[in-house]
Scaffold this active site. Structure first.
Site, mmCIF file in Angstrom:
data_model
loop_
_atom_site.group_PDB
_atom_site.id
_atom_site.type_symbol
_atom_site.label_atom_id
_atom_site.label_comp_id
_atom_site.label_asym_id
_atom_site.label_seq_id
_atom_site.Cartn_x
_atom_site.Cartn_y
_atom_site.Cartn_z
ATOM 1 N N ARG A 261 0.762 -1.105 0.002
ATOM 2 C CA ARG A 261 -0.042 -0.005 0.045
ATOM 3 C C ARG A 261 0.823 1.407 -0.182
ATOM 4 O O ARG A 261 1.930 1.414 0.691
ATOM 5 C CB ARG A 261 -0.956 -0.076 1.116
ATOM 6 C CG ARG A 261 -1.860 -1.173 1.390
ATOM 7 C CD ARG A 261 -2.776 -1.100 2.491
ATOM 8 N NE ARG A 261 -3.575 -2.484 2.588
ATOM 9 C CZ ARG A 261 -4.372 -2.846 3.478
ATOM 10 N NH1 ARG A 261 -4.868 -1.814 4.236
ATOM 11 N NH2 ARG A 261 -5.155 -4.022 3.057
ATOM 12 N N ARG A 276 2.606 0.790 10.487
ATOM 13 C CA ARG A 276 2.030 1.238 9.133
ATOM 14 C C ARG A 276 3.475 1.074 8.066
ATOM 15 O O ARG A 276 4.075 2.174 7.922
ATOM 16 C CB ARG A 276 1.435 2.474 9.055
ATOM 17 C CG ARG A 276 0.595 2.968 7.795
ATOM 18 C CD ARG A 276 0.025 4.093 8.019
ATOM 19 N NE ARG A 276 -0.914 4.330 8.876
ATOM 20 C CZ ARG A 276 -2.283 4.201 8.656
ATOM 21 N NH1 ARG A 276 -2.695 3.694 7.566
ATOM 22 N NH2 ARG A 276 -3.124 4.134 9.876
ATOM 23 N N GLU A 348 -5.922 -1.726 14.907
ATOM 24 C CA GLU A 348 -6.995 -2.427 14.280
ATOM 25 C C GLU A 348 -6.071 -3.431 13.593
ATOM 26 O O GLU A 348 -5.259 -3.284 12.724
ATOM 27 C CB GLU A 348 -7.478 -1.552 13.000
ATOM 28 C CG GLU A 348 -8.403 -2.149 12.111
ATOM 29 C CD GLU A 348 -8.604 -1.302 10.931
ATOM 30 O OE1 GLU A 348 -8.800 -0.171 11.031
ATOM 31 O OE2 GLU A 348 -8.884 -2.056 9.911
ATOM 32 N N SER A 351 -10.428 -6.255 9.905
ATOM 33 C CA SER A 351 -11.801 -5.585 9.496
ATOM 34 C C SER A 351 -12.520 -6.636 8.892
ATOM 35 O O SER A 351 -12.171 -7.113 7.592
ATOM 36 C CB SER A 351 -11.446 -4.213 8.446
ATOM 37 O OG SER A 351 -11.267 -3.186 9.052
ATOM 38 N N ARG A 389 0.834 -5.711 13.403
ATOM 39 C CA ARG A 389 0.073 -5.169 14.425
ATOM 40 C C ARG A 389 -0.203 -6.224 15.200
ATOM 41 O O ARG A 389 -0.065 -6.043 16.538
ATOM 42 C CB ARG A 389 -1.133 -4.752 13.955
ATOM 43 C CG ARG A 389 -0.893 -3.216 13.224
ATOM 44 C CD ARG A 389 -2.156 -2.669 12.747
ATOM 45 N NE ARG A 389 -1.804 -1.577 11.897
ATOM 46 C CZ ARG A 389 -2.753 -0.539 11.296
ATOM 47 N NH1 ARG A 389 -3.994 -0.698 11.392
ATOM 48 N NH2 ARG A 389 -2.271 0.235 10.693
#
Length: 424
Positions: A261, A276, A348, A351, A389
């Site tokens: 990403r 990230r 997070e 999801s 994470r």
RNA sequence: GGGGAGGUGGCCGAGUGGCUAAAGGCGCACGCUUGCUAAGCGUGUGUACCGAAAGGUACCGAGGGUUCGAAUCCCUCCCUCUCCGCCA
């Protein structure tokens, strides 16, 4: 993509749904306008073509050369009209299609209303905050001190937001991947896939990443290859353009893949540590479900992801994402967050979303129902789980006063029985 | 990267300009039969869009062209298989 029939028939509720996400519902009126034009053109064209087909049949039967010539002459005006009609169609269809691809999914009624992430609803909290008799440190300190990460060399090799895991750090991540896949494959009923990490653009339209979110993706400069931002893309497209057996549903797949990403939008955010990066690893869960049971499938899949956190001994919570924070493609979404005691924040790690037929319609993934009718499946997916994470939370949660990290029991068999990571 | 072959319905496989949505077979569904050995017979069986319906239109890898008319002719592209080269 929404069903154009639904937009026609349930215009008001679709608009209200879109507005609840903060989207501009005016696009619906534009769509309806173009849809009307398109249908009008189609009817006109169909009629003209029917005339031409009938005339051509007559010509085929007519043997007399003069009569034949007359018939051919007579049909020329129809041909011209068809040409005119055909010239107008592509413009309308492309405009309509572009609009349709840019309409987000409509939230289910049960999704809490809200403007943004502050309005997400905490549905459950599991586990207590870990107690320390010392000040817990953030993972980047712990990992550097243990020599299981190298930020400097990662940056030397690839630039900011890259790092190198080394030694037990690399092994711990590998253990997590293997363990998670094993749990999903052996206990939760998912077939493991190892998919390509580069895909054609069509796949990204299927999952909804394109056309709107291309600027968060990496791509090959010369060919139509895009680096996947999640295994969701190749796995969902595994069945693109297929018609599945109703009896085969639900189909469950778990896949590990690297994810890429750009993170353009979050420039200054989360620059420390491994929260990230431009590249990270993830195990993804995807289900192809019957529309009647897809909502339950979301709960099931979410629990499949959640239980991993429990088994790792991590404090975590479940969020019901509000309308304003819903992603483009989801009609309902649950986030799993785990606590990082060192950085003092919720991370997070998954999801879990239900997309209804939104993705299936784009990717043309259908099933033959009991009546023999082809219908779109519903897709459901969620991380199970995102590696960096989870790694953060494991390391920060299980850090010891002496700077070592205790390896969660479930991972020890995957680490050759090792119980702690200690400095080299 | 170079040479050869090919892309038709769930599958196999006909089809080289008109009545072909597409023969035939397999498979599948329903019905019948149960004295021609788990077999036989009959009927049905693509998708999408428009339409209240009748019905219409489109689709034979994709796109364009020729023609009154194309699965069938022409052009471009994509893909698959295969032989050679290269290679983790």
């Amino acid at each position: 993509m929404l069903d154009i029939q639904r937009i026609r028939k349930e215009t008001d509720s679709v608009k209200r749904g879109l507005e609840s996400t903060g989207a501009d519902a005016a696009i619906i009126d534009q769509i309806l306008e173009l849809d009307t034009q398109r249908r009008h053109l189609q009817q006109e064209g169909d009629t003209l073509r029917a005339q031409l087909n009938a005339a051509s049949r007559d010509i085929g039967r007519e043997k007399d050369p003069d009569a034949r010539k007359a018939l051919i002459d007579a049909v020329s005006s129809v041909k011209k009209q068809i040409k005119d009609n055909e010239n107008r169609v592509p413009e309308i269809e492309e405009a309509l299609n572009t609009l349709m691809l840019n309409v987000p999914n409509v939230p289910l009624p049960e999704v809490p209303l809200g403007d943004g992430e502050d309005d997400n609803v905490v549905m459950a909290e599991h586990g207590d905050a870990p107690a320390f008799d010392f000040a817990p440190r953030p993972h980047w300190e712990i990992m550097e001190q243990l020599g299981i990460i190298d930020f400097a060399r990662g940056q030397k090799i690839s630039g900011s937001r890259f790092y190198v895991l080394r030694g037990d750090g690399a092994r711990l991540q590998r253990a997590l991947i293997t363990w998670m896949l094993d749990v999903h494959a052996r206990e939760h009923g998912y077939e493991e896939l190892y998919p390509p990490a580069m895909v054609r653009s069509e796949c990204l339209y299927g999952t909804g990443n394109l056309p709107k979110f291309g600027d968060n993706l990496y791509r090959d400069a010369e060919e139509d290859y895009w680096f996947v931002p999640t295994a969701e893309v190749p796995v969902t497209n595994f069945y693109r353009d297929e018609i599945l057996d109703a009896q085969a549903l639900p189909i469950r797949h778990a896949a590990y893949s690297p994810c890429f990403r750009r993170e353009k939008m979050s420039h200054g955010k989360d620059t420390r540590g491994i929260k990230r990066g431009h590249q990270f690893d993830k195990v993804e869960l995807v289900q192809f479900a019957h529309p009647d049971t897809s909502r339950a499938a979301l709960d099931e899949l979410t629990e499949h992801a959640r239980v991993l956190l429990e088994r790792l001994g991590l404090r975590h919570r479940l969020l019901n994402i509000c309308t304003g924070d819903l992603s483009f493609v989801a009609c309902i979404k649950f986030d799993l967050e785990t606590w990082s005691p060192g950085s003092q924040e919720w991370l997070e790690v998954s999801s879990c979303s239900l997309f209804g037929d939104f993705q299936a319609r784009r990717a043309r993934i259908r099933f033959k129902d009991e009546a023999g009718t082809n219908r779109f499946v519903h897709t459901v997916n969620g991380s199970g789980l995102a590696l960096p994470r989870v790694l953060i939370s494991v390391i920060e949660t299980h850090q010891q006063a002496d700077g070592s990290v205790r390896i969660p029991d479930v991972l020890q068999p995957y680490m050759g029985g090792q119980t702690h990571i200690t400095a080299r």
